[in-house]
Write an enzyme that holds these catalytic residues in place. Structure first.
Site, PDB file in Angstrom:
ATOM      1  N   ASP A   1       0.859  -1.189   0.000  1.00 30.28           N
ATOM      2  CA  ASP A   1       0.000   0.000   0.000  1.00 30.28           C
ATOM      3  C   ASP A   1       0.897   1.241   0.000  1.00 30.28           C
ATOM      4  O   ASP A   1       1.641   1.472   0.958  1.00 30.28           O
ATOM      5  CB  ASP A   1      -0.865  -0.053   1.264  1.00 30.28           C
ATOM      6  CG  ASP A   1      -1.723   1.178   1.455  1.00 30.28           C
ATOM      7  OD1 ASP A   1      -1.615   2.140   0.664  1.00 30.28           O
ATOM      8  OD2 ASP A   1      -2.509   1.178   2.417  1.00 30.28           O
ATOM      9  N   ILE A   2       0.820   2.023  -1.052  1.00 30.68           N
ATOM     10  CA  ILE A   2       1.753   3.161  -1.207  1.00 30.68           C
ATOM     11  C   ILE A   2       1.559   4.231  -0.129  1.00 30.68           C
ATOM     12  O   ILE A   2       2.493   4.959   0.181  1.00 30.68           O
ATOM     13  CB  ILE A   2       1.635   3.759  -2.636  1.00 30.68           C
ATOM     14  CG1 ILE A   2       2.872   4.592  -2.974  1.00 30.68           C
ATOM     15  CG2 ILE A   2       0.355   4.577  -2.807  1.00 30.68           C
ATOM     16  CD1 ILE A   2       2.986   4.962  -4.435  1.00 30.68           C
TER      17      ILE A   2
ATOM     18  N   VAL B   1      -6.187   4.435  -6.056  1.00 29.88           N
ATOM     19  CA  VAL B   1      -5.048   4.909  -5.260  1.00 29.88           C
ATOM     20  C   VAL B   1      -5.201   6.400  -4.913  1.00 29.88           C
ATOM     21  O   VAL B   1      -4.781   6.846  -3.841  1.00 29.88           O
ATOM     22  CB  VAL B   1      -3.717   4.578  -5.980  1.00 29.88           C
ATOM     23  CG1 VAL B   1      -3.479   5.453  -7.194  1.00 29.88           C
ATOM     24  CG2 VAL B   1      -2.554   4.641  -5.028  1.00 29.88           C
ATOM     25  N   ASP B   2      -5.833   7.155  -5.795  1.00 32.93           N
ATOM     26  CA  ASP B   2      -6.092   8.587  -5.566  1.00 32.93           C
ATOM     27  C   ASP B   2      -6.927   8.770  -4.289  1.00 32.93           C
ATOM     28  O   ASP B   2      -6.583   9.571  -3.403  1.00 32.93           O
ATOM     29  CB  ASP B   2      -6.837   9.120  -6.801  1.00 32.93           C
ATOM     30  CG  ASP B   2      -6.907  10.632  -6.883  1.00 32.93           C
ATOM     31  OD1 ASP B   2      -6.259  11.304  -6.064  1.00 32.93           O
ATOM     32  OD2 ASP B   2      -7.609  11.133  -7.782  1.00 32.93           O
TER      33      ASP B   2
ATOM     34  N   SER C   1      -2.317   4.303 -14.331  1.00 33.50           N
ATOM     35  CA  SER C   1      -3.245   4.014 -15.449  1.00 33.50           C
ATOM     36  C   SER C   1      -3.721   2.570 -15.559  1.00 33.50           C
ATOM     37  O   SER C   1      -4.537   2.278 -16.451  1.00 33.50           O
ATOM     38  CB  SER C   1      -2.660   4.433 -16.823  1.00 33.50           C
ATOM     39  OG  SER C   1      -2.746   5.823 -16.998  1.00 33.50           O
ATOM     40  N   THR C   2      -3.242   1.661 -14.724  1.00 37.45           N
ATOM     41  CA  THR C   2      -3.626   0.249 -14.942  1.00 37.45           C
ATOM     42  C   THR C   2      -4.838  -0.184 -14.116  1.00 37.45           C
ATOM     43  O   THR C   2      -5.211  -1.354 -14.141  1.00 37.45           O
ATOM     44  CB  THR C   2      -2.454  -0.718 -14.664  1.00 37.45           C
ATOM     45  OG1 THR C   2      -2.112  -0.651 -13.278  1.00 37.45           O
ATOM     46  CG2 THR C   2      -1.248  -0.393 -15.510  1.00 37.45           C
ATOM     47  N   GLY C   3      -5.467   0.758 -13.400  1.00 33.36           N
ATOM     48  CA  GLY C   3      -6.695   0.426 -12.670  1.00 33.36           C
ATOM     49  C   GLY C   3      -7.888   0.897 -13.482  1.00 33.36           C
ATOM     50  O   GLY C   3      -8.148   0.384 -14.579  1.00 33.36           O
TER      51      GLY C   3
ATOM     52  N   TYR D   1      -8.235   3.343 -15.333  1.00 31.17           N
ATOM     53  CA  TYR D   1      -7.904   3.870 -16.659  1.00 31.17           C
ATOM     54  C   TYR D   1      -7.600   2.771 -17.685  1.00 31.17           C
ATOM     55  O   TYR D   1      -7.415   3.060 -18.858  1.00 31.17           O
ATOM     56  CB  TYR D   1      -6.751   4.876 -16.571  1.00 31.17           C
ATOM     57  CG  TYR D   1      -7.187   6.267 -16.126  1.00 31.17           C
ATOM     58  CD1 TYR D   1      -8.496   6.515 -15.707  1.00 31.17           C
ATOM     59  CD2 TYR D   1      -6.305   7.332 -16.143  1.00 31.17           C
ATOM     60  CE1 TYR D   1      -8.903   7.783 -15.298  1.00 31.17           C
ATOM     61  CE2 TYR D   1      -6.703   8.608 -15.744  1.00 31.17           C
ATOM     62  CZ  TYR D   1      -7.995   8.827 -15.324  1.00 31.17           C
ATOM     63  OH  TYR D   1      -8.390  10.095 -14.934  1.00 31.17           O
TER      64      TYR D   1
HETATM   65  P1  ADP Z   1      -5.732   4.818 -12.724  1.00 24.91           P
HETATM   66  O1  ADP Z   1      -7.001   5.645 -12.750  1.00 24.91           O
HETATM   67  O2  ADP Z   1      -4.499   5.634 -13.075  1.00 24.91           O
HETATM   68  O3  ADP Z   1      -5.867   3.555 -13.505  1.00 24.91           O
HETATM   69  P2  ADP Z   1      -6.177   3.419 -10.164  1.00 24.91           P
HETATM   70  O4  ADP Z   1      -6.053   4.006  -8.814  1.00 24.91           O
HETATM   71  O5  ADP Z   1      -7.542   3.004 -10.617  1.00 24.91           O
HETATM   72  O6  ADP Z   1      -5.503   4.492 -11.164  1.00 24.91           O
HETATM   73  O7  ADP Z   1      -5.208   2.158 -10.278  1.00 24.91           O
HETATM   74  C1  ADP Z   1      -3.808   2.255 -10.427  1.00 24.91           C
HETATM   75  C2  ADP Z   1      -3.158   1.122  -9.676  1.00 24.91           C
HETATM   76  O8  ADP Z   1      -3.087   1.483  -8.290  1.00 24.91           O
HETATM   77  C3  ADP Z   1      -3.896  -0.220  -9.726  1.00 24.91           C
HETATM   78  O9  ADP Z   1      -2.921  -1.260  -9.910  1.00 24.91           O
HETATM   79  C4  ADP Z   1      -4.512  -0.309  -8.333  1.00 24.91           C
HETATM   80  O10 ADP Z   1      -4.666  -1.673  -7.915  1.00 24.91           O
HETATM   81  C5  ADP Z   1      -3.424   0.353  -7.511  1.00 24.91           C
HETATM   82  N1  ADP Z   1      -3.774   0.794  -6.148  1.00 24.91           N
HETATM   83  C6  ADP Z   1      -4.979   1.049  -5.582  1.00 24.91           C
HETATM   84  N2  ADP Z   1      -4.817   1.417  -4.297  1.00 24.91           N
HETATM   85  C7  ADP Z   1      -3.479   1.394  -4.040  1.00 24.91           C
HETATM   86  C8  ADP Z   1      -2.658   1.647  -2.893  1.00 24.91           C
HETATM   87  N3  ADP Z   1      -3.202   2.036  -1.712  1.00 24.91           N
HETATM   88  N4  ADP Z   1      -1.306   1.497  -3.005  1.00 24.91           N
HETATM   89  C9  ADP Z   1      -0.738   1.131  -4.169  1.00 24.91           C
HETATM   90  N5  ADP Z   1      -1.446   0.877  -5.278  1.00 24.91           N
HETATM   91  C10 ADP Z   1      -2.800   1.003  -5.216  1.00 24.91           C
END
Ligand code: ADP
Length: 186
Positions: A20-21, A43-44, A131-133, A135
């Site tokens: 978890d970042i 993640v945002d 971008s891999t979630g 997007y």
């Molecule tokens: P985007 O809209 O750029 O695709 P997302 O947040 O939907 O962004 O997904 C981008 C990546 O971040 C995905 O692999 C998702 O599983 C991952 N992610 C979601 N929450 C976290 C977190 N707390 N820490 C790290 N990665 C995360």
């Protein structure tokens, strides 16, 4: 959890971790934001929840001055309640067909984030998989673009650049494995 892996390029370590970042103890974490800079899902949302309202307030001020953040661009705020001192908010491309400049835009998101880090004398930075979630960018392709973009910035960095460690903090094992393959191939 798989074991972290790393590789050294021109004095900077690129390392991969699953986790978890928002919990990272680095100078800056990167947020996969959207153009509004007003927070969102994935993640945002996790970063804004953990960082608290001061960061959203700072994003609103940036928006008031410069408008939306275009895909590929990046802006910097404080880290609020995070351990990280800074958050670099960048906007990745929405995957459409692969024919709408997604690769270049994704590469720009990484490179512009790293340029902001270098300008702010940051030495450790953590990226999610941009971008891999939501997007929809295919993970294996995105991993190759991400590693190549980071590698090209650190290979061109001179002694004035402070960047010592670039971490990718990947949420799930599928994404971790894709980045591992891309790092091995690099
Ligand atoms: P985007 O809209 O750029 O695709 P997302 O947040 O939907 O962004 O997904 C981008 C990546 O971040 C995905 O692999 C998702 O599983 C991952 N992610 C979601 N929450 C976290 C977190 N707390 N820490 C790290 N990665 C995360």
């Amino acid at each position: 959890m798989p074991e972290a892996c790393h590789k050294l390029f021109n004095g900077t370590t690129i390392s991969l971790h699953q986790g978890d970042i928002t919990r990272e103890n680095v100078d800056a974490i990167v947020n996969a934001a959207n153009s509004s800079l007003m927070g969102g899902g994935g993640v945002d949302g996790a970063i804004h929840r953990a960082a608290g309202p001061a960061v959203l307030e700072e994003c609103k001020q940036i928006r008031a001055v410069q408008g939306q953040c275009a895909p590929g661009d990046a802006v910097i705020t404080g880290g609020g309640k995070l351990k990280a001192q800074y958050i670099i908010h960048t906007v990745g491309p929405i995957w459409r067909s692969g024919n709408t400049n997604e690769k270049q835009t994704l590469s720009n998101a990484y490179q512009n984030s790293l340029q902001l880090a270098i300008d702010n004398e940051i030495s450790t930075i953590a990226f999610p998989s941009i971008s891999t979630g939501a997007y929809g960018y295919p993970v294996a392709e995105a991993a190759q673009v991400a590693i190549a973009a980071v590698k090209s910035v650190v290979e061109q960095m001179d002694e004035s650049g402070h960047l010592k460690q670039v971490r990718f903090v990947l949420f799930d094992s599928f994404t971790f494995e894709a980045y591992k393959q891309a790092l091995l191939d690099s």
